[in-house]
Design an enzyme around this catalytic site. Structure first.
Site, PDB file in Angstrom:
ATOM      1  N   GLU A  31       0.848  -1.199   0.000  1.00  0.00           N
ATOM      2  CA  GLU A  31       0.000   0.000   0.000  1.00  0.00           C
ATOM      3  C   GLU A  31       0.884   1.249   0.000  1.00  0.00           C
ATOM      4  O   GLU A  31       1.882   1.308   0.732  1.00  0.00           O
ATOM      5  CB  GLU A  31      -0.901  -0.036   1.231  1.00  0.00           C
ATOM      6  CG  GLU A  31      -2.319   0.379   0.993  1.00  0.00           C
ATOM      7  CD  GLU A  31      -3.093  -0.505   0.017  1.00  0.00           C
ATOM      8  OE1 GLU A  31      -3.118  -0.196  -1.188  1.00  0.00           O
ATOM      9  OE2 GLU A  31      -3.694  -1.495   0.477  1.00  0.00           O
ATOM     10  N   THR A  33       2.875   2.048  -2.176  1.00  0.00           N
ATOM     11  CA  THR A  33       4.184   1.704  -2.761  1.00  0.00           C
ATOM     12  C   THR A  33       4.227   2.027  -4.249  1.00  0.00           C
ATOM     13  O   THR A  33       5.301   2.249  -4.795  1.00  0.00           O
ATOM     14  CB  THR A  33       4.473   0.202  -2.584  1.00  0.00           C
ATOM     15  OG1 THR A  33       3.312  -0.526  -2.973  1.00  0.00           O
ATOM     16  CG2 THR A  33       4.832  -0.129  -1.144  1.00  0.00           C
ATOM     17  N   ASP A  34       3.067   2.026  -4.908  1.00  0.00           N
ATOM     18  CA  ASP A  34       3.093   2.133  -6.390  1.00  0.00           C
ATOM     19  C   ASP A  34       3.738   3.433  -6.865  1.00  0.00           C
ATOM     20  O   ASP A  34       4.560   3.432  -7.772  1.00  0.00           O
ATOM     21  CB  ASP A  34       1.701   1.905  -7.013  1.00  0.00           C
ATOM     22  CG  ASP A  34       0.593   2.828  -6.505  1.00  0.00           C
ATOM     23  OD1 ASP A  34       0.835   3.612  -5.551  1.00  0.00           O
ATOM     24  OD2 ASP A  34      -0.521   2.769  -7.074  1.00  0.00           O
ATOM     25  N   GLY A 117     -15.936   5.666  -2.013  1.00  0.00           N
ATOM     26  CA  GLY A 117     -15.147   6.099  -0.852  1.00  0.00           C
ATOM     27  C   GLY A 117     -14.823   4.974   0.104  1.00  0.00           C
ATOM     28  O   GLY A 117     -14.544   5.202   1.269  1.00  0.00           O
ATOM     29  N   SER A 121     -11.826   1.449  -5.198  1.00  0.00           N
ATOM     30  CA  SER A 121     -11.506   2.056  -6.492  1.00  0.00           C
ATOM     31  C   SER A 121     -12.672   2.188  -7.449  1.00  0.00           C
ATOM     32  O   SER A 121     -12.588   1.819  -8.622  1.00  0.00           O
ATOM     33  CB  SER A 121     -10.403   1.268  -7.195  1.00  0.00           C
ATOM     34  OG  SER A 121      -9.220   1.451  -6.534  1.00  0.00           O
ATOM     35  N   SER A 122     -13.747   2.756  -6.940  1.00  0.00           N
ATOM     36  CA  SER A 122     -14.854   3.031  -7.854  1.00  0.00           C
ATOM     37  C   SER A 122     -14.421   4.027  -8.927  1.00  0.00           C
ATOM     38  O   SER A 122     -14.850   3.935 -10.078  1.00  0.00           O
ATOM     39  CB  SER A 122     -16.058   3.561  -7.075  1.00  0.00           C
ATOM     40  OG  SER A 122     -15.696   4.683  -6.304  1.00  0.00           O
ATOM     41  N   SER A 123     -13.543   4.959  -8.579  1.00  0.00           N
ATOM     42  CA  SER A 123     -13.163   5.972  -9.581  1.00  0.00           C
ATOM     43  C   SER A 123     -12.357   5.340 -10.714  1.00  0.00           C
ATOM     44  O   SER A 123     -12.608   5.628 -11.888  1.00  0.00           O
ATOM     45  CB  SER A 123     -12.421   7.133  -8.932  1.00  0.00           C
ATOM     46  OG  SER A 123     -11.225   6.708  -8.353  1.00  0.00           O
ATOM     47  N   ASP A 167      -4.637   1.093  -9.205  1.00  0.00           N
ATOM     48  CA  ASP A 167      -6.081   0.885  -9.337  1.00  0.00           C
ATOM     49  C   ASP A 167      -6.489   0.716 -10.791  1.00  0.00           C
ATOM     50  O   ASP A 167      -7.241  -0.194 -11.147  1.00  0.00           O
ATOM     51  CB  ASP A 167      -6.850   2.056  -8.715  1.00  0.00           C
ATOM     52  CG  ASP A 167      -6.511   2.244  -7.244  1.00  0.00           C
ATOM     53  OD1 ASP A 167      -5.751   1.426  -6.705  1.00  0.00           O
ATOM     54  OD2 ASP A 167      -7.005   3.216  -6.651  1.00  0.00           O
ATOM     55  N   TYR A 217      -3.562  12.364   0.566  1.00  0.00           N
ATOM     56  CA  TYR A 217      -2.837  11.445  -0.330  1.00  0.00           C
ATOM     57  C   TYR A 217      -1.711  12.199  -1.025  1.00  0.00           C
ATOM     58  O   TYR A 217      -0.571  11.747  -1.059  1.00  0.00           O
ATOM     59  CB  TYR A 217      -3.818  10.881  -1.360  1.00  0.00           C
ATOM     60  CG  TYR A 217      -3.218   9.841  -2.273  1.00  0.00           C
ATOM     61  CD1 TYR A 217      -3.340   8.487  -1.984  1.00  0.00           C
ATOM     62  CD2 TYR A 217      -2.529  10.206  -3.420  1.00  0.00           C
ATOM     63  CE1 TYR A 217      -2.787   7.527  -2.810  1.00  0.00           C
ATOM     64  CE2 TYR A 217      -1.974   9.254  -4.260  1.00  0.00           C
ATOM     65  CZ  TYR A 217      -2.114   7.921  -3.958  1.00  0.00           C
ATOM     66  OH  TYR A 217      -1.557   6.977  -4.784  1.00  0.00           O
TER      67      TYR A 217
END
Ligand code: GLA
Length: 381
Positions: A31, A33-34, A117, A121-123, A167, A217
């Site tokens: 998490e 890390t990307d 939310g 990852s709905s977005s 995502d 973020y």
């Protein structure tokens, strides 16, 4: 849901649509890390966004969202950041236009069951579904990684979240019953089976909506960059935290704020943890894998500070239970879900335990989703 969405489209727009299914994702470990060039271990799941879409021979796009029961329209001549969920679609259209790819007016119905939310990852699902739909309609010939990068850029420029690639990648590359280890630097990835029939992947939604997520973020991302800059003075070859180790970080400790130090400390450890976790998963050692998930949670909570009391409570409940191999906050954080690996024959018992204890503590019931690993974006012609 696919059939219902199609019927609603035909009812509203009186023609036959193209159908696209675009999933949410889980991430087993790795998490934050990307965007530090590290590794992640995501998979697409059975929660999804569904698009019904067709061209309308105009320069106007009309989008009906089932979840808000409203239709929003925009002109292709005026695509700019706009409040609300339409922003995610407009961001994609803008990125396609920027690349000189033709876009013409379309009608569409957008439905779905990915809680917004909740860290699923709905977005990215909204973005990936639309890129894939338009690629299919206009035959752009984009490959899936190009589509993911377009979705990511849309997220950076319209909602303004400087997200990594995980995502959008997972949404577009998922395969049934397979997890993917993605290298955030080279974008190389490998599939391997998540073959644990005795266990289920259970997501517990804290019902805390991660509203801080986008601003905080971006702050986390800057803090990591600050750490890299300090390390670079001694080690010019270090391009990101992927290249750094704890010794390098400790050399510059005095120059860093304690927060920046903690952020980098977490990321350096987490990048290594994904490597160790992948080896354990391939060996079939879910118990040790689960211990690493708990370690990730500890780091996300204490060092990276993207948890919240509700999520910490959910993880502490998991720790009390023998049937749980591991649990942690999933996704960007600041609310949303924990991911739990739970013995299949004990899932029901576990879910009622979690629900009643959470209700006692916070006066609200968490939603719980027992999820399965599914295909990435699919076009249903
Ligand atoms: C969000 C971002 C991802 C990733 C996670 C944290 O989901 O979109 O790129 O950084 O947070 O791991």
């Amino acid at each position: 849901m696919i059939q219902e969405t199609r019927e609603q489209f035909i009812h509203l727009f009186e023609k036959e649509p193209l159908m696209v299914v675009s999933p949410g994702r889980i991430n087993l470990i790795g998490e934050h890390t990307d965007y530090n060039d590290g590794f992640v271990l995501p998979a697409a799941i059975d929660k999804k966004i569904v698009y019904a879409i067709a061209l309308n021979n105009t320069q106007q796009c009309n989008v009906h969202a089932v979840f808000t029961n409203e239709t929003v329209s925009f002109s292709l001549e005026e695509v700019k950041p706009t409040p609300g969920w339409i922003n995610y679609l407009m961001g994609v259209v803008y990125q396609l236009q920027e690349r000189g790819l033709p876009v013409q007016g379309f009608d569409c119905v957008l439905a779905g069951d990915i809680p917004v939310g909740a860290g699923m990852s709905s977005s990215a699902a909204v973005e990936g579904g639309l890129v894939a739909a338009l690629d299919h309609i206009f035959a752009y010939g984009l490959d899936r990684m190009q589509m993911a990068l377009i979705g990511q850029k849309a997220e950076h420029t319209f909602p303004g979240v400087k997200c990594g690639i995980m995502d959008q990648f997972a949404n577009l590359h998922g395969k049934k019953d397979q997890v993917m280890r993605l290298d955030g630097r080279s974008l190389e990835f490998e599939y391997f089976p998540f073959n644990f029939p005795d266990y289920k992947i259970v997501l517990c939604n804290s019902m805390v909506h991660h509203s801080l997520a986008s601003s905080e973020y971006n702050v986390r991302r800057q803090q990591c960059e600050e750490g890299v800059k300090a390390i670079q003075a001694n080690h010019p070859a270090v391009k990101s935290l992927r290249d750094a180790d704890m010794n390098m970080l400790n050399e510059v400790r005095a120059q860093l704020s304690s927060k920046v130090y903690d952020r980098c400390n977490y990321v350096i450890a987490e990048i290594q943890r994904v490597q160790d976790a992948t080896a354990l998963l391939k060996k079939g050692d879910l118990q040790q894998f689960g211990e690493l998930m708990y370690a990730t949670h500890e780091g996300l909570s204490k060092l990276y500070e993207v948890s919240c009391p509700e999520l910490d409570f959910l993880v502490s409940l998991a720790r009390e239970r023998k049937e749980v191999a591991g649990a942690r906050v999933m996704g960007g954080g600041f609310g949303g879900c924990t991911i739990n690996l739970v013995k299949a024959d004990k899932v029901e018992e576990y879910v009622s335990f979690i629900k009643s204890r959470y209700l006692d503590q916070y006066g609200k019931e968490p939603e719980v989703y027992v999820t399965i690993i599914e295909e990435g974006v699919s076009i249903i012609d």
